[in-house]
Design a protein around this motif. Structure first.
Motif, PDB file in Angstrom:
ATOM      1  N   UNK A 122      21.843  20.395 -17.010  1.00  0.00           N
ATOM      2  CA  UNK A 122      22.426  19.894 -15.773  1.00  0.00           C
ATOM      3  C   UNK A 122      23.516  18.885 -16.082  1.00  0.00           C
ATOM      4  N   UNK A 123      24.472  18.810 -15.188  1.00  0.00           N
ATOM      5  CA  UNK A 123      25.570  17.852 -15.284  1.00  0.00           C
ATOM      6  C   UNK A 123      25.412  16.898 -14.116  1.00  0.00           C
ATOM      7  N   UNK A 124      24.909  15.716 -14.404  1.00  0.00           N
ATOM      8  CA  UNK A 124      24.645  14.763 -13.325  1.00  0.00           C
ATOM      9  C   UNK A 124      25.933  14.307 -12.642  1.00  0.00           C
ATOM     10  N   UNK A 125      27.001  14.204 -13.391  1.00  0.00           N
ATOM     11  CA  UNK A 125      28.268  13.743 -12.810  1.00  0.00           C
ATOM     12  C   UNK A 125      28.805  14.754 -11.798  1.00  0.00           C
ATOM     13  N   UNK A 126      28.588  16.035 -12.083  1.00  0.00           N
ATOM     14  CA  UNK A 126      29.088  17.082 -11.198  1.00  0.00           C
ATOM     15  C   UNK A 126      28.023  17.582 -10.220  1.00  0.00           C
ATOM     16  N   UNK A 185      23.591  22.386 -11.841  1.00  0.00           N
ATOM     17  CA  UNK A 185      22.530  22.903 -12.693  1.00  0.00           C
ATOM     18  C   UNK A 185      23.017  24.206 -13.299  1.00  0.00           C
ATOM     19  N   UNK A 186      22.639  24.451 -14.562  1.00  0.00           N
ATOM     20  CA  UNK A 186      23.088  25.659 -15.244  1.00  0.00           C
ATOM     21  C   UNK A 186      21.910  26.385 -15.903  1.00  0.00           C
ATOM     22  N   UNK A 187      22.105  27.670 -16.103  1.00  0.00           N
ATOM     23  CA  UNK A 187      21.174  28.449 -16.916  1.00  0.00           C
ATOM     24  C   UNK A 187      22.009  29.359 -17.804  1.00  0.00           C
TER      25      UNK A 187
END
Length: 123
Positions: free
Chosen positions: A71-75, A78-80
């Motif tokens: 995951x990118x907290x700034x953006x 969530x990714x897989x």
């Protein structure tokens, strides 16, 4: 309530890769247990991977060596990342969110917030 929108699905040949994305709105991703689930036709929805607010990850055994959740907290994303895809990975993939620290593991009923899904087809 938090809103989730998946993207990145598609058709790929066996052995290929895809990266799914989940855009999170009306909520801060770092405050949730975030998960990916999938459902094939005629089968129950099952957990694929989850990541806690502390960054702890959980995977179902069949994908552990091939998929990576991040995951990118700034953006607020969530990714897989899915590598070495196989026909048995064909399913609708869903992003989900739950309060807490993923104490419920990959149980779908522990996740109250869901996206609409993105289709992954592996041939």
């Amino acid at each position: 309530d938090v809103q989730l929108v998946e993207s990145g699905g598609g058709s790929v040949q066996a052995g290929g890769s895809l990266r799914l994305s989940c855009t999170v709105s009306r909520g801060t991703i770092s405050r949730y247990c975030m998960g990916w689930f999938r459902q094939a036709p005629g089968k129950e929805r099952g957990g694929v991977a989850a990541i806690s607010p502390a960054g702890t990850t959980i995977y179902t055994d069949s994908v552990r060596a091939r998929f990576t959740i991040s995951q990118d907290n700034a953006r607020n994303m969530l990714y897989l990342q899915m590598n070495s895809l196989q026909p048995e990975d064909t399913a609708m993939y869903y992003c989900a969110a739950a309060g807490g620290y993923c104490s419920g593991g990959l149980l779908a009923r522990q996740f109250p917030f869901w996206g609409q899904g993105t289709q992954v087809t592996v041939s």
